[in-house]
Write a protein that holds these residues in place. Structure first.
Motif, PDB file in Angstrom:
ATOM      1  N   VAL A 151       3.379  11.187 -13.553  1.00 19.38           N
ATOM      2  CA  VAL A 151       2.360  10.151 -13.698  1.00 19.38           C
ATOM      3  C   VAL A 151       0.994  10.752 -13.390  1.00 19.38           C
ATOM      4  O   VAL A 151       0.849  11.586 -12.500  1.00 19.38           O
ATOM      5  CB  VAL A 151       2.651   8.996 -12.727  1.00 19.38           C
ATOM      6  N   ASP A 152       0.036  10.337 -14.174  1.00 16.34           N
ATOM      7  CA  ASP A 152      -1.326  10.841 -14.049  1.00 16.34           C
ATOM      8  C   ASP A 152      -1.853  10.650 -12.619  1.00 16.34           C
ATOM      9  O   ASP A 152      -1.996   9.536 -12.139  1.00 16.34           O
ATOM     10  CB  ASP A 152      -2.215  10.072 -15.038  1.00 16.34           C
ATOM     11  N   ARG A 153      -2.134  11.758 -11.945  1.00 14.10           N
ATOM     12  CA  ARG A 153      -2.557  11.684 -10.552  1.00 14.10           C
ATOM     13  C   ARG A 153      -3.894  10.958 -10.375  1.00 14.10           C
ATOM     14  O   ARG A 153      -4.130  10.291  -9.377  1.00 14.10           O
ATOM     15  CB  ARG A 153      -2.653  13.092  -9.958  1.00 14.10           C
ATOM     16  N   ASP A 154      -4.752  11.114 -11.370  1.00 17.29           N
ATOM     17  CA  ASP A 154      -6.048  10.437 -11.269  1.00 17.29           C
ATOM     18  C   ASP A 154      -5.867   8.925 -11.259  1.00 17.29           C
ATOM     19  O   ASP A 154      -6.545   8.204 -10.528  1.00 17.29           O
ATOM     20  CB  ASP A 154      -6.951  10.839 -12.438  1.00 17.29           C
ATOM     21  N   LEU A 155      -4.906   8.467 -12.097  1.00 16.23           N
ATOM     22  CA  LEU A 155      -4.651   7.027 -12.134  1.00 16.23           C
ATOM     23  C   LEU A 155      -4.119   6.556 -10.786  1.00 16.23           C
ATOM     24  O   LEU A 155      -4.510   5.502 -10.285  1.00 16.23           O
ATOM     25  CB  LEU A 155      -3.643   6.686 -13.229  1.00 16.23           C
ATOM     26  N   VAL A 156      -3.213   7.351 -10.208  1.00 15.26           N
ATOM     27  CA  VAL A 156      -2.645   6.979  -8.914  1.00 15.26           C
ATOM     28  C   VAL A 156      -3.748   6.916  -7.862  1.00 15.26           C
ATOM     29  O   VAL A 156      -3.839   5.972  -7.082  1.00 15.26           O
ATOM     30  CB  VAL A 156      -1.560   7.993  -8.488  1.00 15.26           C
ATOM     31  N   ARG A 157      -4.628   7.925  -7.898  1.00 14.60           N
ATOM     32  CA  ARG A 157      -5.724   7.951  -6.943  1.00 14.60           C
ATOM     33  C   ARG A 157      -6.635   6.733  -7.125  1.00 14.60           C
ATOM     34  O   ARG A 157      -7.046   6.100  -6.162  1.00 14.60           O
ATOM     35  CB  ARG A 157      -6.521   9.244  -7.111  1.00 14.60           C
ATOM     36  N   ALA A 158      -6.912   6.439  -8.381  1.00 18.03           N
ATOM     37  CA  ALA A 158      -7.774   5.292  -8.665  1.00 18.03           C
ATOM     38  C   ALA A 158      -7.131   4.020  -8.122  1.00 18.03           C
ATOM     39  O   ALA A 158      -7.778   3.201  -7.463  1.00 18.03           O
ATOM     40  CB  ALA A 158      -8.021   5.171 -10.161  1.00 18.03           C
ATOM     41  N   ALA A 159      -5.818   3.862  -8.359  1.00 18.04           N
ATOM     42  CA  ALA A 159      -5.110   2.680  -7.891  1.00 18.04           C
ATOM     43  C   ALA A 159      -5.134   2.608  -6.363  1.00 18.04           C
ATOM     44  O   ALA A 159      -5.356   1.547  -5.781  1.00 18.04           O
ATOM     45  CB  ALA A 159      -3.671   2.687  -8.403  1.00 18.04           C
ATOM     46  N   HIS A 160      -4.946   3.789  -5.736  1.00 20.61           N
ATOM     47  CA  HIS A 160      -5.006   3.854  -4.282  1.00 20.61           C
ATOM     48  C   HIS A 160      -6.346   3.346  -3.758  1.00 20.61           C
ATOM     49  O   HIS A 160      -6.432   2.605  -2.788  1.00 20.61           O
ATOM     50  CB  HIS A 160      -4.837   5.305  -3.820  1.00 20.61           C
ATOM     51  N   SER A 161      -7.411   3.785  -4.439  1.00 14.26           N
ATOM     52  CA  SER A 161      -8.753   3.455  -3.964  1.00 14.26           C
ATOM     53  C   SER A 161      -8.994   1.950  -4.030  1.00 14.26           C
ATOM     54  O   SER A 161      -9.842   1.422  -3.345  1.00 14.26           O
ATOM     55  CB  SER A 161      -9.799   4.202  -4.783  1.00 14.26           C
ATOM     56  N   PHE A 162      -8.226   1.263  -4.891  1.00 15.04           N
ATOM     57  CA  PHE A 162      -8.354  -0.191  -4.943  1.00 15.04           C
ATOM     58  C   PHE A 162      -7.376  -0.870  -3.997  1.00 15.04           C
ATOM     59  O   PHE A 162      -7.171  -2.075  -4.056  1.00 15.04           O
ATOM     60  CB  PHE A 162      -8.137  -0.709  -6.362  1.00 15.04           C
ATOM     61  N   GLY A 163      -6.710  -0.064  -3.162  1.00 14.14           N
ATOM     62  CA  GLY A 163      -5.820  -0.626  -2.168  1.00 14.14           C
ATOM     63  C   GLY A 163      -4.417  -0.946  -2.671  1.00 14.14           C
ATOM     64  O   GLY A 163      -3.729  -1.778  -2.092  1.00 14.14           O
ATOM     65  N   ALA A 164      -3.995  -0.300  -3.755  1.00 10.06           N
ATOM     66  CA  ALA A 164      -2.665  -0.586  -4.283  1.00 10.06           C
ATOM     67  C   ALA A 164      -1.587  -0.041  -3.353  1.00 10.06           C
ATOM     68  O   ALA A 164      -1.734   1.030  -2.786  1.00 10.06           O
ATOM     69  CB  ALA A 164      -2.520   0.043  -5.663  1.00 10.06           C
ATOM     70  N   ARG A 165      -0.474  -0.806  -3.226  1.00 16.61           N
ATOM     71  CA  ARG A 165       0.638  -0.336  -2.421  1.00 16.61           C
ATOM     72  C   ARG A 165       1.596   0.436  -3.322  1.00 16.61           C
ATOM     73  O   ARG A 165       1.509   0.341  -4.559  1.00 16.61           O
ATOM     74  CB  ARG A 165       1.350  -1.537  -1.783  1.00 16.61           C
ATOM     75  N   PRO A 166       2.533   1.205  -2.744  1.00 15.88           N
ATOM     76  CA  PRO A 166       3.444   2.008  -3.568  1.00 15.88           C
ATOM     77  C   PRO A 166       4.119   1.190  -4.669  1.00 15.88           C
ATOM     78  O   PRO A 166       4.237   1.650  -5.801  1.00 15.88           O
ATOM     79  CB  PRO A 166       4.467   2.514  -2.551  1.00 15.88           C
TER      80      PRO A 166
END
Lengths: 256, 270, 264
Positions: A151-166
């Motif tokens: 999975v695209d790491r940038d997308l994961v990082r972006a989601a993280h920055s919005f407070g997404a949980r696993p």
């Protein structure tokens, strides 16, 4: 103008011509007495026989029987393959636990276990479905696994920055993000499932295209065999094309 | 590895490595295989499954010794191997030049692409019964099926390799006055070697499948024939020995080609 | 007589699946004397690379001519050698193999190709790397190999197509300096294409400024800096004046360049 038109459609024109030429040559070598039609039949006879089998319903019956096993096997393989692939893609421990079996499955010719399945499930649909299922499983599992893992790491990082949980990341990023590659796995699975069905039908079945080939082979009826062979080739092309089309559609989801 | 937990996993990994010599994933893989064997061994003893249908690891191991010691194992294996090698060699001789032609000539590609793709996609194994009618039930029909199974992946990948040749390399070669033959032998062939080997690797599995299906379908010798014999006489232990031998063969050959492929591909890592 | 004579050269491309030609170079004339180092600058799409490929004999002209030593160019020949952008090394050959490659293609007989290749590898400072493969080298090192490969075949004319275009600014400066040092030894006629104004001024005896739509020569500027050139010259007033003049010459295209993505 004509040359312009030809240049644009050169592939189509030459491809069609080549298929026609094969048909004409096939007919010609028999008509010229070079090859006994007993061995290869003729296109004319095959088309006539196709009409006959279509009219009396045996062709449709065989196609439906094969498709029945094919759909069951593919559905099973898709369910199990995608399920295990997601599991292994998300949990490294699950991947480690499954890996040796997948490796074995990858290198072992499934068909070597055919007699074992016959011993367990008897001749007929269950064995055919089991063989085709195993044929189709590997590419579907492998693609799902790599889709989830990469999975695209940038997308994961972006989601993280919005407070997404696993769980959010899994459902909203990893799963949709891996759809194109899973579909590519399904396309490979389609071809293999079809091979599995037909091969298993060659060995033991009471209906189906593979059965029809094996049955008529024993009676040395080449024309009737050719009908089923052509239909299988056609079926393979059509089914794979359908999945390729789906693959192209889903591929546009991805940012290049 | 799950992205969300990669950091904590890495730390756990370090703690793990301090205690055990093997990595976490290797340990889990081993345990998982071990568990499989234990269940397989114990389940029939507990009456959970009928051992007649599943055999047991110990029985398979014993059967392996019997099979290798007697049972004409090497005779059958040699026949099957010969079929495989002959079919594969014939296919290589035909498919690499044909793939090269298709990769370098647009017109050849347009003409041959439709029938080729149809046969690449379609299960060529359906041609087996026809091959038996043409060539009889002996080795020839198996060689033909191996040939048919193997040839298309190699053609298609050779073609792709040639087509993907870097036009900048071709231009550089031309600037030094390279002839068409020079470009073919020094740029196209070495450049598409990884692709050709990938075709060969994919073909190995299909070739092994061809031998086994061919012999299961109709034969009097060969490992496929032995599979059928022990399947119908319910000697599951011996059946599994043959199936495992075939698997190990396919695995080893595939791994060897993969090794060669990655060696060759190494030059072009950019 | 000039060593390279370009007369009214026009080059057209045919776009795939179309009968309409696209004019890449429009009636260009240029004379280059023996031993001269000429640089060509212009924004992307001005036909500067096409012009170079035509001089190499890799692209055919629609009309006009290029002659080198009085012979009309129609094919690649041993009198010219080309240095490309970085991806033109054979990835499966070592440094030595790559430098030998040009010699092999030209069926070099004058001396032992391997020894000759080694000599040129040493000359570009890669003596310790002759067994390395391109993927093990940095971008700058790869370009040294590229230069060695071109020089090894002992051409009369050296053609360079943005050889340092893929390098970072610092490496680029070092490489320009090195290139001149090597060039000073026998001062082969050189034609060097770049889109970097500083590079063009620093390297060239003359700078040819090209404009686009269709590609043509806008002006030719004599660079009156003494040789050997040194890095210190980059900061001189004279250099700054050339830089300014070239920037003005390229002005409209520079603005347009931001709008257009790099075309091949």
């Amino acid at each position: 103008m004509m040359t312009e038109l030809y240049r644009r459609h050169e592939a189509l024109v030459l491809g069609t011509l080549s298929l026609l030429t094969i048909g004409i040559l096939w007919q010609a070598v028999v008509s010229a007495g070079l090859i006994n039609p007993f061995f290869i039949s003729t296109p004319g006879a095959v088309f006539k026989e196709m009409g006959v089998q279509f009219a009396d319903g045996t062709l449709v019956e065989n196609i439906l029987a094969s498709l029945h096993s094919f759909v069951l096997a593919l559905a099973l393989a898709a369910g199990v393959g995608i399920g295990l692939g997601v599991l292994a893609g998300w949990f490294p421990d699950a991947e480690a636990a499954l890996e040796p079996f997948i490796w074995f499955k990858y290198s072992a010719p499934t068909i070597a276990f055919y007699p074992l399945f016959v011993a367990w499930l008897g001749y007929g649909t269950p064995t055919i479905v089991a063989i085709a299922f195993l044929f189709a499983l590997t590419p579907i599992y492998a693609n799902t696994l790599s889709g989830i893992k990469n999975v695209d790491r940038d997308l994961v990082r972006a989601a993280h920055s919005f407070g997404a949980r696993p769980l959010d990341i899994f459902l909203r990023v990893a799963l949709p993000g891996s759809v194109p590659i899973v579909v590519a796995g399904l396309r490979l699975g389609v071809g293999r499932a079809l091979t599995g069905v037909v091969v298993a039908e060659l060995f033991g079945a009471s209906a189906g295209l593979g059965y029809s080939i094996a049955y008529h082979a024993q009676l040395l009826q080449t024309t009737k065999m050719m009908v089923s062979i052509l239909v299988i080739i056609l079926l393979g092309v059509v089914l794979t094309q359908m999945l390729s089309w789906l693959e192209k559609k889903t591929d546009s989801w991805r940012v290049p | 590895m799950a992205m969300a937990t990669s950091k904590s996993t890495a730390m756990e990994g370090r703690a793990w490595n301090a205690r055990f010599p093997l990595s976490r994933s290797t340990t889990i893989s081993c345990l998982s295989v071990l568990l499989f064997f234990v269940v397989w061994q114990v389940a029939p003893e507990l009456g959970l499954v009928n051992g007649r249908f599943t055999s047991q690891p110990t029985k398979v191991a014993a059967a392996a010794l019997e099979v290798f010691a007697s049972d004409d194992f090497f005779y059958h294996a040699r026949i099957s191997l010969t079929e495989f090698v002959l079919g594969f060699a014939l296919a290589l001789v035909v498919s690499v030049p044909l793939g090269a032609l298709l990769g370098t000539s647009k017109h050849a590609r347009y003409i041959l692409d439709p029938p080729l793709m149809a046969l690449y996609i379609a299960p060529t194994l359906v041609l087996l019964p026809i091959m038996v009618i043409w060539l009889g039930i002996g080795m020839a029909s198996k060689v033909a099926v191996v040939f048919l199974g193997v040839i298309f992946p190699i053609i298609v990948n050779t073609m792709a390799g040639m087509r993907e040749a870097d036009p900048r390399l071709i231009r550089a070669a031309r600037s030094f006055g390279a002839s068409r033959l020079d470009i073919f032998t020094r740029i196209l062939v070495p450049g598409s070697l990884p692709s050709i080997l990938m075709g060969v690797r994919l073909a190995v599995g299909r070739g092994v499948l061809g031998v086994v299906v061919g012999e299961l379908y109709v034969s009097q010798v060969g490992v496929g024939h032995q599979l059928m014999t022990y399947g119908s006489s319910m000697r599951i232990d011996r059946l599994l020995v043959y199936a495992l031998v075939i698997s190990v063969f396919g695995y080893t050959l595939t791994s060897l080609v993969r090794l060669l492929e990655s060696r060759v591909r190494n030059w072009r890592t950019e | 007589m000039a060593q390279i004579e370009i007369r009214d050269l026009t080059i057209e491309y045919r776009k795939p699946n179309s009968d309409e030609p696209f004019v890449a170079v429009d009636r260009v004339s240029l004379d280059i004397a023996k031993g001269e180092f000429v640089t060509i600058v212009g924004s992307s799409g001005c036909g500067k690379s096409t012009l170079l490929l035509a001089a190499a004999g890799l692209v055919n002209s629609a009309s006009g001519s290029i002659t080198i030593n009085g012979k009309e160019v129609s094919d690649p020949g041993p009198d010219r050698a080309m240095v490309f952008q970085e991806a033109s090394l054979l990835p499966w050959r070592s440094v030595l193999g790559n430098v030998r490659f040009g010699l092999e293609m030209q069926r070099w007989k004058k001396d032992d190709p391997t020894e000759r290749a080694r000599r040129f590898i040493r000359m570009v400072g890669l003596g310790a790397f002759s067994d390395y493969h391109p993927h093990q080298l940095s971008g700058g090192m790869r370009q040294r190999v590229n230069i060695a490969r071109a020089l090894a075949v002992d051409p009369h004319v050296l053609l360079m197509d943005e050889p340092f275009g893929a390098l970072d600014a610092q490496t680029r400066e070092v490489m320009g300096d090195e290139l001149l040092k090597i060039w000073e030894r026998d001062r082969k006629t050189a034609l060097f294409v770049t889109h970097d104004i500083d590079e063009a001024v620093f390297l060239g005896d003359r700078v040819v400024v090209m404009g686009r739509d269709p590609g043509h020569i806008r002006e030719i500027i004599d660079i009156d800096l003494p040789r050997p050139r040194t890095a210190a010259m980059l900061d001189s007033d004279q250099f700054a004046a050339y830089r300014r003049r070239l920037r003005e010459g390229l002005g409209e295209d520079m603005a347009a360049m931001h709008m257009i993505t790099e075309a091949a």
